[in-house]
Design an enzyme around this catalytic site. Structure first.
Site, PDB file in Angstrom:
ATOM      1  N   CYS A 153       0.792  -1.242   0.000  1.00 40.08           N
ATOM      2  CA  CYS A 153       0.000   0.000   0.000  1.00 40.08           C
ATOM      3  C   CYS A 153       0.820   1.287   0.000  1.00 40.08           C
ATOM      4  CB  CYS A 153      -0.949  -0.007   1.181  1.00 40.08           C
ATOM      5  SG  CYS A 153      -2.240  -1.229   0.996  1.00 40.08           S
TER       6      CYS A 153
HETATM    7  P1  NAD Z   1      -4.380  -8.869  -3.756  1.00 35.08           P
HETATM    8  O1  NAD Z   1      -3.582  -8.683  -4.980  1.00 35.08           O
HETATM    9  O2  NAD Z   1      -3.836  -9.611  -2.582  1.00 35.08           O
HETATM   10  O3  NAD Z   1      -5.752  -9.605  -4.153  1.00 35.08           O
HETATM   11  C1  NAD Z   1      -6.529  -9.297  -5.259  1.00 35.08           C
HETATM   12  C2  NAD Z   1      -7.373 -10.507  -5.634  1.00 35.08           C
HETATM   13  O4  NAD Z   1      -8.265 -10.130  -6.673  1.00 35.08           O
HETATM   14  C3  NAD Z   1      -6.565 -11.698  -6.171  1.00 35.08           C
HETATM   15  O5  NAD Z   1      -6.899 -12.862  -5.456  1.00 35.08           O
HETATM   16  C4  NAD Z   1      -6.999 -11.800  -7.648  1.00 35.08           C
HETATM   17  O6  NAD Z   1      -7.008 -13.129  -8.135  1.00 35.08           O
HETATM   18  C5  NAD Z   1      -8.399 -11.218  -7.593  1.00 35.08           C
HETATM   19  N1  NAD Z   1      -8.947 -10.710  -8.854  1.00 35.08           N
HETATM   20  C6  NAD Z   1      -8.315 -10.028  -9.846  1.00 35.08           C
HETATM   21  N2  NAD Z   1      -9.193  -9.710 -10.821  1.00 35.08           N
HETATM   22  C7  NAD Z   1     -10.409 -10.183 -10.443  1.00 35.08           C
HETATM   23  C8  NAD Z   1     -11.720 -10.159 -11.021  1.00 35.08           C
HETATM   24  N3  NAD Z   1     -11.974  -9.577 -12.184  1.00 35.08           N
HETATM   25  N4  NAD Z   1     -12.700 -10.767 -10.339  1.00 35.08           N
HETATM   26  C9  NAD Z   1     -12.480 -11.378  -9.158  1.00 35.08           C
HETATM   27  N5  NAD Z   1     -11.278 -11.421  -8.554  1.00 35.08           N
HETATM   28  C10 NAD Z   1     -10.250 -10.840  -9.191  1.00 35.08           C
HETATM   29  O7  NAD Z   1      -4.851  -7.406  -3.313  1.00 35.08           O
HETATM   30  P2  NAD Z   1      -4.993  -6.842  -1.817  1.00 35.08           P
HETATM   31  O8  NAD Z   1      -3.676  -6.641  -1.183  1.00 35.08           O
HETATM   32  O9  NAD Z   1      -6.053  -7.615  -1.107  1.00 35.08           O
HETATM   33  O10 NAD Z   1      -5.543  -5.370  -2.152  1.00 35.08           O
HETATM   34  C11 NAD Z   1      -6.827  -5.150  -2.718  1.00 35.08           C
HETATM   35  C12 NAD Z   1      -7.118  -3.663  -2.672  1.00 35.08           C
HETATM   36  O11 NAD Z   1      -7.198  -3.224  -1.309  1.00 35.08           O
HETATM   37  C13 NAD Z   1      -6.044  -2.777  -3.330  1.00 35.08           C
HETATM   38  O12 NAD Z   1      -6.657  -1.679  -3.950  1.00 35.08           O
HETATM   39  C14 NAD Z   1      -5.213  -2.312  -2.149  1.00 35.08           C
HETATM   40  O13 NAD Z   1      -4.584  -1.080  -2.400  1.00 35.08           O
HETATM   41  C15 NAD Z   1      -6.267  -2.165  -1.074  1.00 35.08           C
HETATM   42  N6  NAD Z   1      -5.766  -2.300   0.295  1.00 35.08           N
HETATM   43  C16 NAD Z   1      -4.843  -3.273   0.600  1.00 35.08           C
HETATM   44  C17 NAD Z   1      -4.395  -3.406   1.911  1.00 35.08           C
HETATM   45  C18 NAD Z   1      -3.349  -4.460   2.268  1.00 35.08           C
HETATM   46  O14 NAD Z   1      -2.817  -4.388   3.384  1.00 35.08           O
HETATM   47  N7  NAD Z   1      -3.052  -5.426   1.408  1.00 35.08           N
HETATM   48  C19 NAD Z   1      -4.898  -2.570   2.916  1.00 35.08           C
HETATM   49  C20 NAD Z   1      -5.855  -1.622   2.580  1.00 35.08           C
HETATM   50  C21 NAD Z   1      -6.279  -1.498   1.258  1.00 35.08           C
END
Ligand code: NAD
Length: 431
Positions: free
Chosen positions: A269
């Site tokens: 992030c």
């Molecule tokens: P990640 O990459 O771990 O997970 C994303 C998931 O989405 C994957 O499992 C992928 O297979 C799936 N995906 C992709 N395209 C898709 C579709 N069309 N339909 C269904 N599933 C699909 O991402 P993350 O770390 O969980 O982050 C997600 C969002 O949350 C980002 O915008 C990030 O900035 C935000 N965020 C993350 C955190 C963190 O600590 N990781 C904290 C706050 C906010």
């Protein structure tokens, strides 16, 4: 309530499992078949304390997973929690989110009742308005604010304590532009959290909600970069930055949180969100000087760590132990990890790298297949001419006689986890 969550990564899996724990029925949707299969078997593909227990408790009951986006039409609310990575120039790549938005649009095209889409992913206000909402509208053949609604509900959880953070957050931000149906659904959804913990709920506009997430992360990243800058100055003058930080943290305007100076921030992030904010500002004609300096200082810290090591020994042709690869302890995530910069820099300077991490070695081996990955910290230290500490895993505090097996026991600590002791040359990065 009946909820669907699109994207089951760190955020989506935590959200799905925690909402099931709060009593809701959750359909988790992901394009990755293996992730979906594992979730249905009550297993997860990531390391996150407490999450495996929640998933195994609710899988097959209140928590179901599928690859079919159409399943979202059977639910009242759909969260979009897919990734929003950065492009090479730092700007946000919203293509994954746009594609998920289209999937949801298609799924609700024939639904007769109101459906609420909630954007959990971190995304800039303009992108929501110019790309995401139009993508849902076009695929659904419906109008935002009429047959369906869009709310922005950013997530503030930290990897390594994601479940705890989700279940007892500092705040819940709901960007709805005053859409009563959206407010009512989200109030009902979060009611157990709000009443148990007296959590403040910030009701605001969608643009403001999206910006709150970026401002929050930019502020925290800047706080760490500032204490690192001060820490570097302290080091130049032989001052212990931790003693300085302990004292300034007593000032209630500063607070004691996020004052541990060291090798810098990482993760999925802070790096991408600060870069996206700076890039967005630039495209609007504004130079975000403070945000840019925050990033620049953070990129410099790992190099400072190596420079400190090179004050004692040239790393060229030497075996150097790298302790810690995850961007922080408690996770297997290496996205934005300072260890990446450290390994890159060491290899560039001609060192051979012996790396150890209790959780993240496999992920780092994909990035740097030429480094050696050991089963223990002691094994990495054995025969090394120097060691750098990049992640503060507790087990590193217990290392003792392991340093005796180094050729040159030079330890540069980027996280203040090793104690100074006889028999080793110890350098703290900012103390
Ligand atoms: P990640 O990459 O771990 O997970 C994303 C998931 O989405 C994957 O499992 C992928 O297979 C799936 N995906 C992709 N395209 C898709 C579709 N069309 N339909 C269904 N599933 C699909 O991402 P993350 O770390 O969980 O982050 C997600 C969002 O949350 C980002 O915008 C990030 O900035 C935000 N965020 C993350 C955190 C963190 O600590 N990781 C904290 C706050 C906010």
């Amino acid at each position: 309530m009946n909820v669907s969550v699109v994207g089951t990564g760190y955020v989506g899996t935590t959200l799905s499992a925690c909402l099931a724990e709060l009593g809701h029925t959750v359909t988790a949707i992901d394009i990755d078949e293996e992730t979906v299969e594992r979730l249905n078997e009550g297993e997860i593909s990531i390391h996150e304390p407490g999450l495996d227990g929640l998933v195994s408790a609710h899988a097959g009951d209140r928590l179901q997973a599928t690859t079919e986006h159409a399943a979202s039409a059977e639910t009242d609310v759909t969260f979009l929690a897919v990734g929003t990575p950065a492009r090479e120039d730092g700007s946000i790549d919203a293509s994954i989110l746009r594609s998920a938005a289209e999937d949801i649009g298609r799924a609700i095209a024939d639904k007769d009742e109101y459906h609420l889409v909630v954007i959990k992913s971190t995304v800039l206000p303009d992108v929501i308005e110019t790309e995401i909402i139009p993508a849902i509208e076009a695929a659904a053949g419906k109008t935002d604010g009429e047959e369906f609604g869009v709310a922005v509900n950013p997530e503030f959880l930290r990897e390594g304590s994601a479940v705890e953070d989700f279940m007892a957050p500092d705040k819940i931000v709901l960007g709805t532009d005053g859409d009563e149906r959206a407010i009512d659904l989200l109030a009902e959804l979060y009611q157990p959290l709000v009443s148990d913990w007296d959590v403040p709920v910030v009701e605001t506009g969608r643009r403001e909600a999206a910006m709150i997430k970026y401002a929050n992360n930019a502020f925290l990243a800047a706080k760490i970069s500032l204490i690192n800058d001060i820490g570097n100055i302290c080091k130049e003058f032989g001052v212990d930055a931790y003693e300085v930080a302990d004292a300034i943290g007593l000032d209630s305007r500063i607070s004691e949180e996020f004052l541990r100076s060291g090798v810098g921030w990482g993760g999925s992030c802070f790096p991408k969100d600060t870069a996206a904010l700076a890039a967005a500002a630039k495209s609007a004609g504004y130079d975000a000087r403070m945000v840019e300096a925050t990033i620049e200082l953070n990129d410099h810290q790992p190099r400072r760590l190596i420079e400190l090591l090179e004050k004692h020994t040239s790393v060229d042709g030497k075996r150097i132990a790298v302790l810690g690869l995850a961007f922080k302890p408690g996770t297997d995530d290496i996205r934005g990890s300072r260890a990446t910069v450290v390994i890159e820099e060491l290899l560039e300077r001609g060192a051979t790298v012996a790396a150890y991490d209790p959780r993240a070695a496999d992920a780092m081996a994909d990035e740097f297949p030429d480094a050696e990955y050991t089963e223990s910290a002691a094994e990495a230290l054995e025969g090394s001419h120097g060691a750098v500490v990049v992640t503060d895993w507790e087990e590193f505090a217990e290392l003792d006689s392991a340093f005796d097996s180094m050729v040159d026991p030079i330890v540069v600590d980027g996280r203040r986890i090793i104690s100074r002791r006889d028999g080793i040359t110890y350098e703290g990065l900012t103390w």
